[in-house]
Write an enzyme that holds these catalytic residues in place. Sequence first.
Site, mmCIF file in Angstrom:
data_model
loop_
_atom_site.group_PDB
_atom_site.id
_atom_site.type_symbol
_atom_site.label_atom_id
_atom_site.label_comp_id
_atom_site.label_asym_id
_atom_site.label_seq_id
_atom_site.Cartn_x
_atom_site.Cartn_y
_atom_site.Cartn_z
ATOM 1 C CE LYS A 162 -3.616 2.424 2.505
ATOM 2 N NZ LYS A 162 -4.634 2.389 3.552
ATOM 3 C CE LYS B 80 -6.011 1.721 -0.686
ATOM 4 N NZ LYS B 80 -6.346 1.847 0.693
#
Length: 328
Positions: free
Chosen positions: A193, A246
């Site tokens: 992330k 992500k």
Amino acid sequence: MERMRRLRVSPAVRSMVREHHVRTEELVYPVFVIEGQNICRPVESMPGICQYSLDRLPEELNRVTGARIPAVLLFGIPAHKDETGSGAYDADGIIPKAIRLIKSEERYQNLVVIADVCLCEYTSHGHCGLVKDGVILNDETLPLLAQAAVSYAAAGADMVAPSDMMDGRVGAIRSALDGNGFSHIPIMAYSAKFASAFYGPFRDAAHSAPGFGDRKTYQMDPANGREAMREIRADLLEGADIIIAKPAMAYADIIREASARFGVPVAAYNVSGEYAMVKAAAANGWLDEKKTVMEILTGLKRAGASMIITYHALDAAKWIWEEERKNL
Ligand code: PBG
């Protein structure tokens, strides 16, 4: 001469040689639930997305199950925020209440309920961990995340998805789940992330913008691909079952490498800013929304995603169904 165009001659031949498909079964739809009554509040920067109070939540869930989307990813917005984000791990917080509601209804029996685990929507300072003297504390945050995961599992969540990016959270959550009789509950870890500008609209939707500073001491530097592999390896060793990359579009190389290297399911999170860009351009008539969205989702599949978390899921499911019907 090699003639590539021979197999592009017609829709039927093109579909015979098509290498990747977006299937509704692989889509996960994020849903925002908020305390209060009779709320269906549109998120301005994410056209088509709303925050739902529990009494209005079934409207959205019926669309999800009606579209045959198998899973929702739940985010909660509490009535009150505090220094330690207690709404995240309160057994009667917004997320446990939402999960219990969903699980009490026969019609949602097959819906996979994934609960996001993080503190940022629940803390007054908006950071994903505890804060002391302007520093985001790591190890002190872990028991709170673990408690949140256990309370979601106890409410009936089918999976938990830690998105906080504290080191060691997957291990802490795994052992807390195991110790409380939830060894069967999978962890979908936001492993790679990145500290991204593409989360802007989400922070409006979840009221989770950091009150000071940024998330760069815990989320990853967008420049670092090798480091992403280390993050993923660490989470897998701690017990992650599914890993998330992500954002998705600017990070297709991460999806590709992770899926090739680790042999575990990789979820691509097509985030709020990616959604907002397409919606804004489409609203202006600058892009064809359906074609653009399907191209993005297909590209993520080609990169190696096993599943895609996307705000476009309801629309995409409808378009996939329409295409299938056309071909019957
Ligand atoms: C919270 C969280 C964020 C997203 C998912 N979980 C925001 C952030 O890290 O600031 C972003 C999702 C999106 O942009 O769609 N930790």
